[in-house]
Design an enzyme around this catalytic site. Structure first.
Site, short mmCIF file in Angstrom:
data_model
loop_
_atom_site.label_atom_id
_atom_site.label_comp_id
_atom_site.label_asym_id
_atom_site.label_seq_id
_atom_site.Cartn_x
_atom_site.Cartn_y
_atom_site.Cartn_z
N GLU A 179 -10.28 -1.77 5.70
CA GLU A 179 -9.12 -2.24 6.45
C GLU A 179 -9.52 -2.95 7.73
O GLU A 179 -8.92 -3.94 8.11
CB GLU A 179 -8.17 -1.08 6.77
CG GLU A 179 -6.88 -1.55 7.41
CD GLU A 179 -5.81 -0.47 7.44
OE1 GLU A 179 -6.12 0.68 7.06
OE2 GLU A 179 -4.69 -0.76 7.84
N ASN A 230 -3.90 7.74 17.51
CA ASN A 230 -4.97 8.01 18.48
C ASN A 230 -5.55 9.40 18.27
O ASN A 230 -6.75 9.60 18.38
CB ASN A 230 -4.41 7.91 19.91
CG ASN A 230 -4.31 6.47 20.39
OD1 ASN A 230 -4.53 5.54 19.61
ND2 ASN A 230 -3.98 6.30 21.65
N SER A 237 1.23 6.70 2.86
CA SER A 237 1.98 7.69 3.65
C SER A 237 3.20 8.20 2.89
O SER A 237 3.85 7.46 2.17
CB SER A 237 2.48 7.07 4.95
OG SER A 237 1.41 6.77 5.79
N GLN A 256 0.83 -1.20 0.00
CA GLN A 256 0.00 0.00 0.00
C GLN A 256 0.87 1.25 0.00
O GLN A 256 1.69 1.43 0.91
CB GLN A 256 -0.87 -0.05 1.27
CG GLN A 256 -1.70 1.18 1.55
CD GLN A 256 -2.57 1.00 2.79
OE1 GLN A 256 -2.49 -0.01 3.47
NE2 GLN A 256 -3.39 1.97 3.09
#
Lengths: 387, 357, 387, 357
Positions: free
Chosen positions: A244, A368, A129, A126
């Protein structure tokens, strides 16, 4: 006996039978923090599964799947994890790219790309990023342009799992010069084994490498290797992310349960289970895993067929934090012995690896902080902050 | 500030030496080792290894306040030198026993002594099983700092009567087996030392008193390292969030990041207060030294652990790589929190002292 | 014997002697959550202190103080708290308004206003917060304008301690029509006992009232009753806040220590001290108080003479949070008995009052959130967020 | 959702009744009391008090799933009615003992029964000292929910042999002294009941089994209240931060506020998962009921406490006033966390069950 129970018996029997002979030593191989382990064995194992028709269970039958229900998929992942079967090597193809192609691809793409995923003949990675972007996925600098009917790609992706082994990468590229943020992006499918692609492993704090940097320097792919239209990239990339965290969550939790049981077992061995403070943390950890399981059951029951909603943000936030705390608890259970590795050079114990690798759990796949932003905005409807 | 002008001068000198010689960062396949250059410079230019040694034995005649400064600076850089094990712990052990003969060699940094103390994963004196009969020591000591390079071991062990006493042993005999350990924290070498009827010499008959003092010495010194490490992490993280941009602005402008940095700052400044207080108690022989030292380690261990963990988290992916320094501090925070008793152990020790009754 | 020690003996002896006779029952009266207690006794006591020259110790001698050193002031506050002498009724005059007048007032203001503070003849309260503004102190709607040589004030302040007892209030008013935020504000001194001022107590979750709403409806004060020039209000108001958390911190901590010792004593009585989880929390609380003490000692040593800097933000953040956690610990030590009050109607026990009142500790006098913002900006130099 | 269509219909009905009759909020000098209107409407229009009672005794023949819905809704509004004490606990106790005679009166809400259980601040059956000799009960029971209005007490006590058994007692005798208590949480009345050789009737000889079940019943029901309270707090806080402006913008646009709300949301949704799971286990007689119920209370108690505390904090000064509802939830979170064993007690009970060995 329900259909689910029959399927459970079938899967369990097959796994028990399968994890013998050449795969007798394959149990427990791979997984987070240990992706470097025994890749060849795991690849062979996954092809063995493919031969038995046990890959891509949830896909429609016409694309090589089994049209398995949510319940069956959950059963499969649970049994798979219970058997400690090897960590999958083509889960990105099976769970991310495949569903994306099924939903958004052309018939030609489905014909060409899906069978090798089902057969575990082509592996995927993938390309999202980028360095300097971090959690800001829309900050895409990698460029692509059509050049004589082919896309020519230049740029850099990072934190790419399995890039050294993969045959293909799905890459978010900026195809509209001068566009910014979410606009002007396209979702390209790029062969990895070509001159214009270079992969450099990233050494992590564990001393091992799960992730890679991928450099595209004029890499080429056929003009037809685009999912959706040019400019549709962001929408499709987000849909992929939605795939995902589906039913695999429950399988992941079985893995977590195995880890927790290992920590509890260790605590019994070291006597830490009798320490009131550690004992309370062990019970808290057990409760935390129950919370995750029951949350997942509710989510499954609620959105059986639909696309994952903000529940995936809750799930990611909870499991990332829980797993990180499990790492801290595990190393505390080990006490002073946790300072010393199994061997040299830097051959860490399972507990040490858990302790270190779980630090990434609250960072990757949406930190988070990102998950809290999503919950605040999409679930609670709080005003966006000024940006 | 609490420190004196001389101590701040010492700090500047140590910081300059360490700053001019940044330590090589270990590769994953490297063995833990020492930075020989920094070791030599700290010994020769600063006299750091003799700060706590009386002038009569080649030292500077200082106190725990001076070694505290050095520990704090070493905690900032993680420069691996045999300081905590040799210049602080073993030196203090020898001083507490009045065994002055080895001190000149330790004071000039040319020789290394190690305190071989922990057994079965604990520094609790009650857990010591190593014992001496007829001048020969048998037992296994774990987590021995600077053990692999030691020219001399200082060893608490039981006498024939089961009392605790302190002995010295030389490694130059087959009866002493020194085994360097693979450590999670590569900047802090440890060894396991097995004594198999090794010849030893008694230097202190009152082992309990010596170990009580050494627990305080160790807790205090390591709190200085924790403070230094926390300071450095905070600086590193502050610099990172000021420059790193996401969503078109420095991440340090996001309120959650700002507030977390504020909390880290409070932790570091509070760690400074309690750590310096313990050093002062040690230097002045305060009667409540045990309380001061346990408080310092109980607080600073958790503070540094929290700061180092946030340093990894706030650096994002890069903070998780081997290439970046964050993991070194994260691992040091772990080893520092486990050496000489963890925070929960120190709090348990504080219980009867502060809850009374 | 040091000068500090001599002074300590003097104060201790005076307090021992003083807290007898008519004041024998005055120990422990008042304080946060109990400001409603025995006001008359506490006023009489404070006048008794004034007669002995023990008010306004840190003020210059020429204004009626004793020019006491920081060390002496610390000693005084410590001994005062150790003796459990009654909570002060004129600390706002002594610690906030007095120092502000000394620093920024006119000679006439000093002559008129300081002696009655020293003598505890005039009490003060503080008119800063407004409804709807919360922590945003610059959001001032209260207006004032000169009218025939006198300021005429209209608006509303809130969270005003001691407003029912005070003779004067220092009020931040908007004196420049159309100005916004920090600009156009003035610092006015307003007599409380007049028709244009109405005070309404706010009942808190404790069932008692420490705070009040103050309504100004054309209230008047002399044109000279302004500190600094018109428009200087914000600067002076902030300077006043700077005086708020000075040496009194150490006295406050002695009070905290008394509370903690009470909780420890209670834990010994109930047996909670033997519960490992509560025991660990008790020790943590003890350590937390040590941290506060040692932080304060460092601050005192460092900025002996200067104005408090961001240290006061650290101090507020730490003590507010510590005290709130002490409340939670105390109520847990009490166990099920903590559900039941001492008597009816709603006569709460000390522990229950601590539990409830400490919820406000992280809100008032600058919430935890505000303190973190200050530290991030002024100490760490982090960029301001977009507003 | 996990609940059925019928249960959601029940929820809508209960919510509508409670919504149309918002409870009067108590003044500080008021005694804890009941909302008679809501009590009557819940009884007459909803049949809420008989949900768990078999049809043969005037109830709806439902399960813990139905009473769970009512408890959750009552937890949202804090409407004081004798539900948890009478319609859940005492009813379940009578059912567990097969003592059906009082059920019709309880099912239609016309009579109140109370379970007089706790002694010396604990619900641990081992701590029960109340004892019966010759048909007369002596002992002091504390924290008796709905005790001041009870027409009947269900009382676990020791037999002459020291075994645990369950008895019923009538309050209409001088040998039973009922003392209403001043409670921190004014929305939940409690009483102390002193039995001084009070005549009682044995209804259950196997007190241990009954109390084990009642611990599960209590923990499950109170987790529903905690869930409901947490939901309401979250809604209240979300609405507040969306509208309350500071520094020229809604405080809900500040990232730290946003993130804290997100954390509260996760707590509430997780509480829902574990609380419903316990109700299902209770309704279906799951063999691991003890584990399910203890998990629910251990989690939901801390979740509601955290949410209620943040509700006060995020409302700022107004959240600290008597006038605002936040304090009612904060106090309810406290009493709910202490009734029937706090979270630490339930975790300790879980220890042997889930840590094995």
């Amino acid at each position: 006996m329900s259909r689910g129970e029959a399927f459970r018996r079938e899967v369990r029997a097959w796994l028990e039978d399968g994890l013998t002979g050449e795969f007798a030593g394959a149990r427990g191989l791979g997984g987070p923090g240990r992706e470097h382990e025994a890749f060849d064995v795991r690849l062979a194992w996954e092809r063995h599964m493919a031969a038995a028709g046990l890959t891509c269970l949830g896909w429609p039958e016409r694309y090589g799947g089994r049209d398995a229900s949510i319940e069956e998929q959950v059963v499969f992942h649970e049994e798979y994890a219970l058997a400690r079967a090897p960590a999958r090597v083509n889960h990105i193809g099976e769970n991310l790219l495949g569903p994306t192609i099924i939903a958004f691809g052309t018939d030609e793409q489905r014909r060409r790309l899906l069978p090798p995923i089902v057969a575990v003949e082509e592996l995927w990675c993938q390309g999202y990023s980028e360095p300097g972007a971090g959690s800001d996925l829309a900050n895409v600098q990698t460029r692509a342009a059509l050049d004589g009917g082919r896309w020519r790609i230049s740029g850099q992706k990072v934190w790419t799992s399995l890039a050294t082994e993969a045959d293909w990468c799905f890459v978010i590229c900026r195809t509209e010069p001068g566009s910014t943020r979410h606009r002007g992006l396209s979702y390209l499918l790029v062969p990895m084994r070509q001159n214009g692609v270079e992969v450099r492993p990233i050494v992590q704090m564990t001393g091992t490498s799960e992730f890679n940097e991928v450099f595209f320097d004029g890499a080429l792919t056929d003009g037809a290797n685009i999912v959706g239209a040019p400019g549709d990239g962001w929408r499709i990339a987000m849909a992929t992310l939605g795939f995902e965290r589906g039913v695999a969550t429950l399988g992941q939790q079985v893995g977590f349960r195995g880890e927790l049981e290992g920590v509890i077992e260790l605590a019994r061995e070291t006597g830490a289970v009798a320490d009131p403070l550690l004992r309370d943390r062990l019970v808290r950890s057990w409760i935390g895993l129950e919370v995750m399981r029951l949350n997942a059951v509710r989510t499954m029951a609620g959105v059986a067929a639909g696309a994952p909603g903000p529940e995936s943000s809750i799930s990611k936030l909870v499991w990332g934090t829980w797993h990180r705390e499990l790492g801290e608890l595990a190393i505390d259970v080990l006490g002073a012995a946790g300072m010393v590795a199994d061997g040299r050079p830097y051959d860490l114990s399972d507990v040490q690896r858990l302790y270190l690798f779980s630090r990434a759990d609250t960072i990757y796949a949406g930190s988070n902080e990102i998950q809290r932003d999503i919950i605040a905005e999409r679930v609670l409807g709080l005003p966006r902050e000024a940006r | 500030m609490i420190t004196t002008v001389e101590q701040e001068e010492l700090r500047r000198t140590v910081r300059a030496v360490l700053g001019r010689n940044p330590p090589a960062r270990p590769a994953p396949d490297a063995d833990p080792g020492y930075d020989e250059t920094a070791w030599r410079l700290l010994a020769e230019q600063v006299g750091a290894f003799g700060l706590a040694v009386p002038e009569a034995y080649g030292g500077a005649g200082g106190t725990a306040m001076e070694t505290h400064v050095v520990c704090e600076e070493l905690g900032r850089t993680l420069t691996p030198v045999p300081y905590l094990g040799s210049a602080v712990l073993a030196t203090e052990a020898l001083l507490a026993c009045g065994a002055v003969e080895p001190l000149p060699g330790l004071a000039d940094g040319s020789r290394v002594a190690a305190l071989a103390w922990a057994e079965s994963g604990t520094w609790d004196p009650a857990a010591i099983r190593a014992h001496v009969e007829d001048g020969r020591l048998t037992g296994v000591k774990d987590h021995v700092l600077d053990g692999a390079r030691a020219d001399l071991f200082v060893v608490p062990a039981r006498t024939r009567d089961g009392d605790l006493a302190v002995y010295v042993a030389e490694p130059s005999t087959p009866a002493v087996r020194v085994e360097p350990l693979a450590t999670l924290d590569l900047t802090r070498p440890q060894a396991r030392v097995t004594f198999d009827a090794a010849p030893v010499r008694l230097i202190g008959a009152d082992g309990h008193r010596v170990l009580e003092r050494l627990i305080a010495v160790a807790a205090t010194a390591i709190s200085a390292e924790q403070l230094g490490g926390g300071e450095r992490c905070l600086e590193m993280t502050r610099d990172h969030v000021k420059t790193r941009e996401q969503f078109g602005r420095p991440i340090g402008s996001f309120q959650v990041i700002r507030h977390r940095l504020a909390d880290l700052y409070v932790l570091v400044e509070s760690a400074r207060s309690v750590s310096y207080d313990a050093a002062r108690a040690l230097a002045s022989g305060a009667p409540d030294l045990a309380v001061r030292a346990a408080t310092a380690q109980a607080y600073c261990a958790e503070a540094f652990s929290a700061v180092a963990a946030e340093t990894v988290q706030l650096h994002g992916g890069i903070g998780f790589t081997w290439e970046h320094e964050a993991h070194l501090y994260f691992k040091r925070a772990h080893s520092a929190a486990k050496l000489f008793g963890d925070a929960a152990w120190h709090r348990a020790r504080l219980g009867p002292l502060v809850l009374g009754g």
